[in-house]
Design a protein around this motif. Sequence first.
Motif, mmCIF file in Angstrom:
data_model
loop_
_atom_site.group_PDB
_atom_site.id
_atom_site.type_symbol
_atom_site.label_atom_id
_atom_site.label_comp_id
_atom_site.label_asym_id
_atom_site.label_seq_id
_atom_site.Cartn_x
_atom_site.Cartn_y
_atom_site.Cartn_z
ATOM 1 N N ASP A 39 -3.820 7.900 -2.832
ATOM 2 C CA ASP A 39 -4.630 7.199 -3.815
ATOM 3 C C ASP A 39 -4.128 7.488 -5.233
ATOM 4 O O ASP A 39 -4.031 6.585 -6.059
ATOM 5 C CB ASP A 39 -6.104 7.608 -3.672
ATOM 6 C CG ASP A 39 -6.990 6.873 -4.657
ATOM 7 O OD1 ASP A 39 -6.985 5.621 -4.639
ATOM 8 O OD2 ASP A 39 -7.672 7.551 -5.439
ATOM 9 N N SER A 79 -1.110 5.536 -6.045
ATOM 10 C CA SER A 79 -1.358 4.098 -6.212
ATOM 11 C C SER A 79 -1.861 3.752 -7.611
ATOM 12 O O SER A 79 -1.915 2.578 -7.962
ATOM 13 C CB SER A 79 -2.366 3.603 -5.169
ATOM 14 O OG SER A 79 -3.660 4.081 -5.464
ATOM 15 N N SER A 117 0.846 -1.196 0.000
ATOM 16 C CA SER A 117 0.000 0.000 0.000
ATOM 17 C C SER A 117 0.883 1.249 0.000
ATOM 18 O O SER A 117 2.022 1.223 0.474
ATOM 19 C CB SER A 117 -0.906 0.013 1.232
ATOM 20 O OG SER A 117 -0.139 0.262 2.401
ATOM 21 N N MET A 118 0.362 2.330 -0.528
ATOM 22 C CA MET A 118 1.106 3.589 -0.524
ATOM 23 C C MET A 118 1.328 4.080 0.911
ATOM 24 O O MET A 118 2.358 4.669 1.218
ATOM 25 C CB MET A 118 0.366 4.658 -1.336
ATOM 26 C CG MET A 118 0.404 4.415 -2.830
ATOM 27 S SD MET A 118 2.079 4.475 -3.510
ATOM 28 C CE MET A 118 2.213 2.830 -4.188
#
Length: 137
Positions: free
Chosen positions: A133, A136, A115-116
């Motif tokens: 977001d 990503s 995940s970022m």
Amino acid sequence: NDNDNDKDPLDDPEWRGFNDGQDPKLTPQIYVVQYRAPELVLGERKYRFGVDIWASGCIMAQMLREKGNMLFTKDHDIPLFLEQISILGGPKDNELDDVGLFSKFFEMESRDYNSMQQIFEKSHKLIKENGLDLLSK
């Protein structure tokens, strides 16, 4: 003014980009090696819009890192690819089939992507959820 030369091409629903119908002569060799998308690192020779998006994401990531350090540091293709998947995770099964030389030279187990939030855990206060977001994508 009704002069066609004064129109903004982005306002024209028929506009198809800057390509004038000829095959664009864009190079897959991004000059800052660390900004190269994985498909270019793996030898893909067709330059696509996603390559520019990847480079933009690398620049955005660099702006978030301490002292503006690059997210990726390797300056040769194969070590860079291995660093990319080490940091970002992946690739999923069959995701890179027929991309450059991947299917000819690499055999890797499928891995989930990181995940970022995980990748930028030290910088997460500098960027809101929307920014993570965006990275990503």
